[in-house]
Design an enzyme around this catalytic site. Structure first.
Site, PDB file in Angstrom:
ATOM      1  N   LYS A  37     -22.552  -4.574  14.133  1.00  0.00           N
ATOM      2  CA  LYS A  37     -22.811  -5.830  14.839  1.00  0.00           C
ATOM      3  C   LYS A  37     -24.038  -5.685  15.740  1.00  0.00           C
ATOM      4  CE  LYS A  37     -19.621  -4.678  18.618  1.00  0.00           C
ATOM      5  NZ  LYS A  37     -18.476  -5.140  19.429  1.00  0.00           N
ATOM      6  N   TYR A 264     -47.435  -7.501  39.325  1.00  0.00           N
ATOM      7  CA  TYR A 264     -46.952  -8.695  40.014  1.00  0.00           C
ATOM      8  C   TYR A 264     -46.167  -8.337  41.273  1.00  0.00           C
ATOM      9  CZ  TYR A 264     -47.920 -11.327  35.709  1.00  0.00           C
ATOM     10  OH  TYR A 264     -48.513 -11.904  34.619  1.00  0.00           O
TER      11      TYR A 264
END
Length: 376
Positions: A37, A264
Protein backbone atom coordinates in the site's frame (compact mmCIF):
# COMPACT_ATOMS: atom_id res chain seq x y z
CA UNK A 1 19.47 7.67 -14.62
CA UNK A 2 16.87 10.48 -14.55
CA UNK A 3 17.85 13.90 -15.82
CA UNK A 4 16.47 15.59 -12.72
CA UNK A 5 19.14 15.95 -10.02
CA UNK A 6 17.01 14.39 -7.31
CA UNK A 7 15.95 10.74 -7.19
CA UNK A 8 15.18 7.71 -5.06
CA UNK A 9 17.20 4.54 -5.45
CA UNK A 10 15.25 1.37 -4.61
CA UNK A 11 17.47 -1.65 -4.07
CA UNK A 12 15.48 -4.69 -5.17
CA UNK A 13 18.14 -7.07 -3.87
CA UNK A 14 17.77 -5.56 -0.39
CA UNK A 15 13.99 -5.97 -0.63
CA UNK A 16 14.33 -9.62 -1.61
CA UNK A 17 16.81 -10.16 1.22
CA UNK A 18 14.26 -8.84 3.72
CA UNK A 19 11.50 -10.96 2.22
CA UNK A 20 13.65 -14.08 2.48
CA UNK A 21 14.23 -13.20 6.12
CA UNK A 22 10.49 -13.18 6.72
CA UNK A 23 10.19 -16.59 5.07
CA UNK A 24 12.97 -17.98 7.23
CA UNK A 25 11.29 -16.58 10.33
CA UNK A 26 7.76 -17.88 9.69
CA UNK A 27 8.60 -21.12 7.88
CA UNK A 28 7.20 -22.63 4.72
CA UNK A 29 3.81 -23.55 6.16
CA UNK A 30 2.72 -19.93 6.50
CA UNK A 31 1.66 -17.75 3.56
CA UNK A 32 3.18 -14.30 3.12
CA UNK A 33 0.98 -11.38 2.09
CA UNK A 34 3.33 -8.59 1.01
CA UNK A 35 1.91 -5.19 1.92
CA UNK A 36 2.45 -2.74 -0.95
CA UNK A 37 0.00 0.00 0.00
CA UNK A 38 0.94 3.69 -0.25
CA UNK A 39 3.02 3.04 -3.36
CA UNK A 40 4.86 0.28 -1.48
CA UNK A 41 5.61 2.68 1.37
CA UNK A 42 6.96 5.16 -1.17
CA UNK A 43 9.21 2.69 -2.98
CA UNK A 44 7.15 2.04 -6.14
CA UNK A 45 4.30 -0.44 -5.89
CA UNK A 46 4.45 -2.10 -9.31
CA UNK A 47 8.15 -2.94 -9.25
CA UNK A 48 8.09 -3.96 -5.59
CA UNK A 49 4.99 -6.14 -6.06
CA UNK A 50 6.60 -7.82 -9.04
CA UNK A 51 9.76 -8.52 -7.04
CA UNK A 52 7.73 -9.82 -4.10
CA UNK A 53 5.75 -12.26 -6.23
CA UNK A 54 8.89 -13.46 -7.98
CA UNK A 55 10.24 -14.29 -4.54
CA UNK A 56 8.62 -15.54 -1.36
CA UNK A 57 5.30 -13.64 -1.41
CA UNK A 58 2.10 -15.59 -2.00
CA UNK A 59 -0.24 -12.61 -2.37
CA UNK A 60 -0.49 -8.84 -1.94
CA UNK A 61 -2.31 -6.25 0.15
CA UNK A 62 -3.14 -2.60 -0.48
CA UNK A 63 -5.21 0.03 1.30
CA UNK A 64 -7.54 1.10 -1.52
CA UNK A 65 -8.89 -0.55 -4.67
CA UNK A 66 -7.38 2.18 -6.81
CA UNK A 67 -3.92 1.07 -5.64
CA UNK A 68 -4.72 -2.48 -6.69
CA UNK A 69 -5.95 -1.33 -10.10
CA UNK A 70 -2.48 0.11 -10.79
CA UNK A 71 -1.07 -3.37 -10.15
CA UNK A 72 -3.65 -5.01 -12.39
CA UNK A 73 -2.92 -2.49 -15.16
CA UNK A 74 0.73 -3.50 -14.90
CA UNK A 75 -0.21 -7.12 -15.53
CA UNK A 76 -0.05 -8.39 -11.93
CA UNK A 77 -2.93 -10.79 -11.38
CA UNK A 78 -2.01 -12.12 -7.92
CA UNK A 79 -4.59 -12.41 -5.17
CA UNK A 80 -4.87 -8.92 -3.64
CA UNK A 81 -6.64 -7.93 -0.43
CA UNK A 82 -7.88 -4.36 0.01
CA UNK A 83 -7.69 -3.39 3.68
CA UNK A 84 -10.04 -0.40 3.75
CA UNK A 85 -13.80 -0.93 3.92
CA UNK A 86 -15.25 -0.24 0.45
CA UNK A 87 -17.49 2.73 -0.29
CA UNK A 88 -20.60 2.06 -2.36
CA UNK A 89 -19.21 3.64 -5.51
CA UNK A 90 -16.12 1.42 -5.26
CA UNK A 91 -18.05 -1.86 -5.15
CA UNK A 92 -17.90 -2.57 -8.91
CA UNK A 93 -14.11 -2.22 -8.88
CA UNK A 94 -13.72 -5.32 -6.73
CA UNK A 95 -15.49 -7.39 -9.36
CA UNK A 96 -14.05 -5.69 -12.44
CA UNK A 97 -10.48 -6.21 -11.20
CA UNK A 98 -10.94 -9.40 -9.14
CA UNK A 99 -9.98 -7.89 -5.79
CA UNK A 100 -10.68 -9.23 -2.31
CA UNK A 101 -12.64 -6.81 -0.11
CA UNK A 102 -12.23 -6.53 3.63
CA UNK A 103 -15.68 -6.81 5.17
CA UNK A 104 -16.13 -4.92 8.44
CA UNK A 105 -19.92 -4.49 8.53
CA UNK A 106 -23.08 -6.34 7.54
CA UNK A 107 -24.06 -3.37 5.34
CA UNK A 108 -20.90 -3.79 3.25
CA UNK A 109 -21.44 -7.54 3.04
CA UNK A 110 -25.01 -7.02 1.86
CA UNK A 111 -23.91 -4.58 -0.85
CA UNK A 112 -21.24 -6.98 -2.05
CA UNK A 113 -23.79 -9.80 -2.08
CA UNK A 114 -26.13 -7.67 -4.17
CA UNK A 115 -23.39 -6.82 -6.68
CA UNK A 116 -22.22 -10.44 -6.86
CA UNK A 117 -25.76 -11.65 -7.44
CA UNK A 118 -26.23 -9.20 -10.32
CA UNK A 119 -23.07 -10.56 -11.93
CA UNK A 120 -23.86 -14.19 -11.09
CA UNK A 121 -20.48 -14.51 -9.34
CA UNK A 122 -19.13 -15.58 -5.97
CA UNK A 123 -17.01 -12.94 -4.29
CA UNK A 124 -14.19 -13.98 -1.93
CA UNK A 125 -14.01 -11.79 1.18
CA UNK A 126 -11.84 -11.46 4.26
CA UNK A 127 -13.76 -10.54 7.40
CA UNK A 128 -12.13 -8.01 9.73
CA UNK A 129 -12.42 -8.54 13.50
CA UNK A 130 -11.69 -5.67 15.90
CA UNK A 131 -9.82 -7.15 18.86
CA UNK A 132 -8.60 -3.84 20.24
CA UNK A 133 -7.46 -1.52 17.46
CA UNK A 134 -10.72 0.43 17.69
CA UNK A 135 -10.79 1.10 13.97
CA UNK A 136 -12.38 -1.22 11.39
CA UNK A 137 -14.02 -4.54 12.09
CA UNK A 138 -16.71 -6.48 13.90
CA UNK A 139 -16.41 -6.35 17.69
CA UNK A 140 -14.66 -9.54 18.74
CA UNK A 141 -17.25 -10.58 21.31
CA UNK A 142 -20.03 -10.68 18.71
CA UNK A 143 -18.00 -11.26 15.53
CA UNK A 144 -18.88 -14.95 15.21
CA UNK A 145 -22.59 -14.15 14.88
CA UNK A 146 -21.86 -11.60 12.16
CA UNK A 147 -19.62 -14.06 10.33
CA UNK A 148 -22.43 -16.64 10.40
CA UNK A 149 -24.72 -14.06 8.78
CA UNK A 150 -22.16 -13.40 6.03
CA UNK A 151 -21.53 -17.12 5.53
CA UNK A 152 -25.24 -17.53 4.70
CA UNK A 153 -25.01 -15.06 1.82
CA UNK A 154 -24.91 -17.35 -1.22
CA UNK A 155 -22.73 -15.15 -3.42
CA UNK A 156 -20.02 -14.41 -0.83
CA UNK A 157 -17.23 -16.81 0.14
CA UNK A 158 -15.37 -16.15 3.37
CA UNK A 159 -11.81 -17.05 2.44
CA UNK A 160 -10.15 -15.08 5.24
CA UNK A 161 -10.60 -13.77 8.77
CA UNK A 162 -8.15 -11.26 10.19
CA UNK A 163 -7.41 -8.75 12.90
CA UNK A 164 -4.88 -6.00 13.57
CA UNK A 165 -2.55 -5.45 16.52
CA UNK A 166 -2.64 -2.04 18.17
CA UNK A 167 0.61 -2.16 20.15
CA UNK A 168 2.67 -5.15 19.00
CA UNK A 169 5.64 -2.84 18.41
CA UNK A 170 5.86 -2.03 22.13
CA UNK A 171 8.08 -3.91 24.56
CA UNK A 172 5.09 -4.66 26.78
CA UNK A 173 3.17 -7.35 24.92
CA UNK A 174 0.33 -7.69 27.44
CA UNK A 175 -2.29 -5.92 25.30
CA UNK A 176 -1.18 -7.82 22.21
CA UNK A 177 -1.55 -11.08 24.11
CA UNK A 178 -5.02 -9.93 25.15
CA UNK A 179 -5.87 -9.27 21.50
CA UNK A 180 -4.60 -12.72 20.56
CA UNK A 181 -6.86 -14.29 23.17
CA UNK A 182 -9.83 -12.37 21.79
CA UNK A 183 -9.05 -13.42 18.23
CA UNK A 184 -8.63 -17.00 19.42
CA UNK A 185 -12.07 -16.79 21.01
CA UNK A 186 -13.54 -15.85 17.62
CA UNK A 187 -11.68 -18.65 15.84
CA UNK A 188 -12.84 -21.19 18.43
CA UNK A 189 -16.42 -20.06 17.97
CA UNK A 190 -16.13 -20.45 14.19
CA UNK A 191 -14.69 -23.92 14.67
CA UNK A 192 -17.66 -24.95 16.77
CA UNK A 193 -19.95 -23.60 14.06
CA UNK A 194 -17.98 -25.59 11.47
CA UNK A 195 -17.08 -22.48 9.51
CA UNK A 196 -13.72 -23.21 7.90
CA UNK A 197 -11.53 -20.35 6.72
CA UNK A 198 -8.47 -20.69 4.51
CA UNK A 199 -6.54 -17.52 5.45
CA UNK A 200 -6.28 -16.49 9.10
CA UNK A 201 -3.95 -13.56 9.72
CA UNK A 202 -3.04 -11.03 12.37
CA UNK A 203 0.74 -10.53 12.38
CA UNK A 204 2.27 -7.52 10.69
CA UNK A 205 5.97 -6.73 10.99
CA UNK A 206 5.99 -6.47 14.79
CA UNK A 207 4.04 -9.70 15.16
CA UNK A 208 6.43 -11.48 12.81
CA UNK A 209 9.40 -10.30 14.85
CA UNK A 210 8.05 -10.93 18.35
CA UNK A 211 4.83 -12.94 18.41
CA UNK A 212 5.15 -16.27 16.59
CA UNK A 213 1.88 -17.43 18.12
CA UNK A 214 0.19 -14.82 15.89
CA UNK A 215 1.33 -16.32 12.58
CA UNK A 216 -1.76 -18.54 12.05
CA UNK A 217 -1.91 -19.41 8.33
CA UNK A 218 -0.65 -16.09 6.92
CA UNK A 219 1.40 -13.03 7.88
CA UNK A 220 1.39 -9.46 6.53
CA UNK A 221 4.89 -7.94 6.52
CA UNK A 222 4.97 -4.23 5.75
CA UNK A 223 7.70 -1.88 6.95
CA UNK A 224 10.18 -4.70 7.57
CA UNK A 225 10.17 -5.56 3.87
CA UNK A 226 11.54 -2.08 3.26
CA UNK A 227 14.36 -2.50 5.74
CA UNK A 228 13.12 -0.99 9.00
CA UNK A 229 11.91 -2.36 12.31
CA UNK A 230 8.50 -0.97 13.25
CA UNK A 231 9.81 0.60 16.45
CA UNK A 232 12.88 0.69 18.65
CA UNK A 233 11.16 -1.61 21.15
CA UNK A 234 10.81 -4.72 18.98
CA UNK A 235 13.47 -7.36 18.72
CA UNK A 236 15.65 -7.51 15.63
CA UNK A 237 14.99 -11.22 15.15
CA UNK A 238 15.06 -10.82 11.37
CA UNK A 239 18.14 -9.05 9.90
CA UNK A 240 17.07 -6.22 7.57
CA UNK A 241 18.63 -4.02 4.90
CA UNK A 242 17.20 -0.57 4.06
CA UNK A 243 15.78 -0.55 0.55
CA UNK A 244 15.44 3.19 -0.14
CA UNK A 245 18.14 5.80 -0.67
CA UNK A 246 17.29 9.44 -1.38
CA UNK A 247 19.89 11.28 -3.43
CA UNK A 248 20.49 14.52 -5.27
CA UNK A 249 23.34 16.63 -6.62
CA UNK A 250 24.75 20.03 -5.78
CA UNK A 251 23.21 22.47 -8.23
CA UNK A 252 24.94 25.65 -7.03
CA UNK A 253 27.67 26.63 -4.55
CA UNK A 254 28.98 29.97 -3.37
CA UNK A 255 30.97 31.49 -0.54
CA UNK A 256 29.10 33.84 1.76
CA UNK A 257 30.29 36.20 4.46
CA UNK A 258 29.91 35.82 8.21
CA UNK A 259 26.40 36.76 9.47
CA UNK A 260 24.75 36.04 6.11
CA UNK A 261 21.13 34.93 6.53
CA UNK A 262 20.11 31.80 4.62
CA UNK A 263 16.70 31.07 3.06
CA UNK A 264 13.16 32.20 3.88
CA UNK A 265 12.51 33.83 7.23
CA UNK A 266 16.24 34.31 7.89
CA UNK A 267 16.23 31.42 10.38
CA UNK A 268 19.94 30.71 10.02
CA UNK A 269 22.96 33.01 10.03
CA UNK A 270 26.47 31.91 9.18
CA UNK A 271 28.96 32.23 12.01
CA UNK A 272 31.92 32.78 9.67
CA UNK A 273 32.69 32.90 5.97
CA UNK A 274 31.60 29.53 4.54
CA UNK A 275 30.65 27.72 1.36
CA UNK A 276 26.89 27.22 0.98
CA UNK A 277 25.77 24.45 -1.37
CA UNK A 278 22.27 24.51 -2.83
CA UNK A 279 20.51 21.18 -3.40
CA UNK A 280 17.40 20.96 -5.66
CA UNK A 281 15.19 18.98 -3.25
CA UNK A 282 12.56 20.49 -0.98
CA UNK A 283 9.30 19.96 0.84
CA UNK A 284 7.45 19.34 -2.43
CA UNK A 285 9.63 16.24 -2.72
CA UNK A 286 8.76 15.05 0.78
CA UNK A 287 11.51 16.69 2.82
CA UNK A 288 9.57 18.04 5.80
CA UNK A 289 9.95 21.71 6.73
CA UNK A 290 10.18 20.47 10.33
CA UNK A 291 13.71 19.37 9.41
CA UNK A 292 14.77 23.00 9.02
CA UNK A 293 18.11 23.49 10.78
CA UNK A 294 17.94 19.86 11.97
CA UNK A 295 18.69 17.59 9.03
CA UNK A 296 22.05 16.65 7.62
CA UNK A 297 23.30 15.19 4.34
CA UNK A 298 26.32 13.29 3.09
CA UNK A 299 28.58 14.85 0.47
CA UNK A 300 31.86 13.18 -0.38
CA UNK A 301 31.27 10.78 2.48
CA UNK A 302 31.13 13.56 5.08
CA UNK A 303 28.11 14.77 7.03
CA UNK A 304 27.02 18.41 6.69
CA UNK A 305 24.10 20.34 8.21
CA UNK A 306 21.08 21.51 6.26
CA UNK A 307 20.76 25.20 7.12
CA UNK A 308 17.98 27.72 6.72
CA UNK A 309 14.32 27.08 6.04
CA UNK A 310 13.61 24.13 3.78
CA UNK A 311 11.92 25.52 0.68
CA UNK A 312 9.58 23.91 -1.81
CA UNK A 313 12.30 22.97 -4.26
CA UNK A 314 15.64 23.62 -2.55
CA UNK A 315 17.67 23.21 0.61
CA UNK A 316 20.98 24.76 1.52
CA UNK A 317 23.92 23.02 3.17
CA UNK A 318 26.79 24.60 5.09
CA UNK A 319 29.96 22.80 3.99
CA UNK A 320 32.32 25.17 5.80
CA UNK A 321 35.70 25.40 4.08
CA UNK A 322 35.50 22.03 2.35
CA UNK A 323 35.66 21.74 -1.41
CA UNK A 324 32.23 20.92 -2.84
CA UNK A 325 31.39 21.42 -6.50
CA UNK A 326 28.32 21.53 -8.71
CA UNK A 327 27.38 17.98 -9.64
CA UNK A 328 28.64 16.34 -6.44
CA UNK A 329 26.31 13.58 -5.18
CA UNK A 330 24.27 14.38 -2.07
CA UNK A 331 22.70 11.68 0.12
CA UNK A 332 19.70 12.49 2.33
CA UNK A 333 19.05 8.84 3.21
CA UNK A 334 21.52 6.10 2.37
CA UNK A 335 25.22 5.39 2.54
CA UNK A 336 28.23 7.20 1.15
CA UNK A 337 31.91 6.77 1.90
CA UNK A 338 31.31 4.52 4.88
CA UNK A 339 28.79 6.87 6.52
CA UNK A 340 25.05 6.28 6.65
CA UNK A 341 21.85 8.23 7.27
CA UNK A 342 18.77 6.06 7.83
CA UNK A 343 15.07 6.85 7.82
CA UNK A 344 15.19 6.30 11.57
CA UNK A 345 17.88 9.00 11.87
CA UNK A 346 15.61 11.44 10.04
CA UNK A 347 12.46 10.34 11.86
CA UNK A 348 13.95 10.91 15.31
CA UNK A 349 14.65 14.56 14.44
CA UNK A 350 10.93 15.29 14.01
CA UNK A 351 9.45 12.75 16.43
CA UNK A 352 8.00 10.40 13.84
CA UNK A 353 8.66 6.95 12.37
CA UNK A 354 10.36 5.62 9.22
CA UNK A 355 6.94 4.81 7.71
CA UNK A 356 6.16 8.51 7.41
CA UNK A 357 9.59 9.37 6.05
CA UNK A 358 9.48 6.88 3.17
CA UNK A 359 5.78 7.32 2.42
CA UNK A 360 6.20 11.10 2.20
CA UNK A 361 8.53 11.01 -0.80
CA UNK A 362 6.62 12.79 -3.57
CA UNK A 363 5.61 11.15 -6.85
CA UNK A 364 7.59 13.85 -8.67
CA UNK A 365 10.81 12.27 -7.40
CA UNK A 366 11.93 9.61 -9.92
CA UNK A 367 12.40 6.08 -8.60
CA UNK A 368 15.47 4.27 -9.92
CA UNK A 369 15.49 0.53 -9.32
CA UNK A 370 18.89 -1.01 -8.68
CA UNK A 371 20.42 -4.31 -7.66
CA UNK A 372 23.28 -3.89 -5.22
CA UNK A 373 23.88 -0.35 -6.51
CA UNK A 374 23.60 -1.30 -10.18
CA UNK A 375 20.64 -0.05 -12.29
CA UNK A 376 18.16 -2.86 -12.85
Amino acid sequence: MPTRPGWVEVNLDAFSYNLRGVRKRVGFGVKIMAVVKANAYGHGSVEIAREALAGEADCLAVAFPEEAIALRDAGLSAETLVFTSPMWEQMPLYFDYKLIPAVASIDVAARLEEEAQKRNLRCPVHVKVDTGMGRLGFEWNSAADSIVTIARMPHLEITGVFSHFAAADEADKSFSENQLQRFGHVLDALGKLRIEVQDVHMAGSAGILDLPESYFTMVRPGIMLYGYYPSQETTESVPLRPVMSIKSRVVFAKRVAEATSISYGRRYYTTREVLIATIPVGYADGLSRRLTNRASVLIGGRRYPVVGTIAMDHVMVDVGDDHVAVGDEVVFIGTQGGNQITAWDVARLIDTIPYEITCSVSPRVPRVFVRDSRPD
